[in-house]
Design a protein around this motif. Sequence first.
Motif, short mmCIF file in Angstrom:
data_model
loop_
_atom_site.label_atom_id
_atom_site.label_comp_id
_atom_site.label_asym_id
_atom_site.label_seq_id
_atom_site.Cartn_x
_atom_site.Cartn_y
_atom_site.Cartn_z
N GLN A 281 -15.39 87.50 51.29
CA GLN A 281 -14.92 88.83 51.11
C GLN A 281 -13.61 89.23 51.72
O GLN A 281 -12.76 90.00 50.91
CB GLN A 281 -15.93 89.75 51.81
CG GLN A 281 -17.32 89.68 51.68
CD GLN A 281 -18.36 90.39 52.48
OE1 GLN A 281 -18.29 90.48 53.66
NE2 GLN A 281 -19.49 91.02 52.16
N ASP A 282 -13.09 88.70 52.60
CA ASP A 282 -11.61 88.92 53.25
C ASP A 282 -10.72 88.39 52.08
O ASP A 282 -9.58 88.88 51.64
CB ASP A 282 -11.41 88.17 54.30
CG ASP A 282 -12.26 88.97 55.47
OD1 ASP A 282 -12.54 90.18 55.25
OD2 ASP A 282 -12.37 88.24 56.82
N LYS B 69 -16.64 95.08 51.63
CA LYS B 69 -15.40 94.42 52.50
C LYS B 69 -16.07 93.67 53.76
O LYS B 69 -15.16 92.94 54.52
CB LYS B 69 -14.76 95.52 52.90
CG LYS B 69 -13.77 96.26 51.84
CD LYS B 69 -12.80 97.04 52.24
CE LYS B 69 -12.06 97.46 50.91
NZ LYS B 69 -10.87 98.31 51.43
N ASP B 70 -17.24 93.97 53.98
CA ASP B 70 -17.71 92.92 55.19
C ASP B 70 -19.40 92.78 54.99
O ASP B 70 -19.76 93.82 54.14
CB ASP B 70 -17.54 93.67 56.60
CG ASP B 70 -18.21 95.02 56.69
OD1 ASP B 70 -19.33 95.23 56.57
OD2 ASP B 70 -17.34 96.09 56.77
N MET C 58 -18.04 89.53 62.59
CA MET C 58 -17.24 90.32 62.58
C MET C 58 -16.40 90.29 63.67
O MET C 58 -15.30 90.72 63.72
CB MET C 58 -17.65 91.65 62.38
CG MET C 58 -18.21 91.98 60.97
SD MET C 58 -16.94 92.23 59.78
CE MET C 58 -16.55 93.75 60.20
N LYS D 114 -18.30 86.34 54.67
CA LYS D 114 -17.20 87.12 55.25
C LYS D 114 -15.72 86.61 55.05
O LYS D 114 -14.83 87.30 54.78
CB LYS D 114 -17.47 87.39 56.71
CG LYS D 114 -16.11 88.28 57.60
CD LYS D 114 -16.42 89.78 56.88
CE LYS D 114 -15.43 90.65 57.70
NZ LYS D 114 -13.74 90.43 57.63
#
Length: 331
Positions: A247-248, A289-290, A330, A244
């Motif tokens: 991805q960010d 994106k996640d 998340m 994650k």
Amino acid sequence: MKRLVRSSFLVAIAFMTLLVLASCGKEELQEVKVGEVTRSIFYAPQYVAIEKGFFEEEGLKVDLKTIAGGDKTMTALLSGGIDVALVGSETSIYVTAQGANDPIKNFAQLTQTDGTFLVAREQIDDFSWEMLKGTTFLGQRKGGMPQMAGEFVLKKHGIDPHNDLNLIQNIEFANISTAFASGTGDYVQLFEPTASVFEAEGVGHIVASFGTESGHLPYTTFMTKASFIESDAETVEKFTRAIKKAQDWVYANSAEDVAKAIQPFFEDTEVELIATVVDRYKQQESFAKDPILDEEEWNNLQDVMEEAGELPKRMDYNELVDTSFAEKVMK
């Protein structure tokens, strides 16, 4: 002289003591063996997670191996040769349909569209899918996601792949680009960076994206055995958190910065070309994106497989997908 020797000795002892204390205070990283189905810029966030130290921040050390072919990758996972597989979600369906003793769980999504492009031999300014009828088309391996997504898109545009085209599917994945470059076919379905390399060299021209046309799919996901999750859930959570972060980072930074970060994994490819490919994938949001694989994507995957005649049977989303780790990181 003796005083000088004694002082030097004491300094050396002090330095060695500091080294020992430093090493004792450093947490030992836990190794996670990961097998990727191929080496591809399509998997940029994975390489970012390694190069930017996101796995290390979570106390993990990733031992990454490239295992050509989804069947070989899944064999390595099932046999314990690797802990985590990065491969298309369709493989988890195939394995489950065959009756795996240790269920496979998709726990973190990496890519969310098809990663291939339609490349024409000649430049076409006003391309339409209708132009493919009657041509020779170099497709992908039967039963794989590129082939299934490709056929799904062709049918979406009113083209019967097996009747409206001279469809060639008997060429090994590694040799498809060579066959096209040697003069076989009018169109070919290619991954990056080969598609962009061909365009730069004048061998072919990108005219359409299968990723844009096929919609969101759990195209490539991280998966593991249920037994690994049960015995080491904390590791799976840490792994997912590192992904994650990557991805960010990919979406927060320029294609050029991403290219520089992942170039060590593509030493024979110019950083400018890597940036071009990254930008193309970012623009069509191929990179997830996640890490959450949602049910709509799962159903779309099975629709694509069913349309291609490759779905053994429809599989329940909750049976093969575990979003608990993705949802947790998340928050």
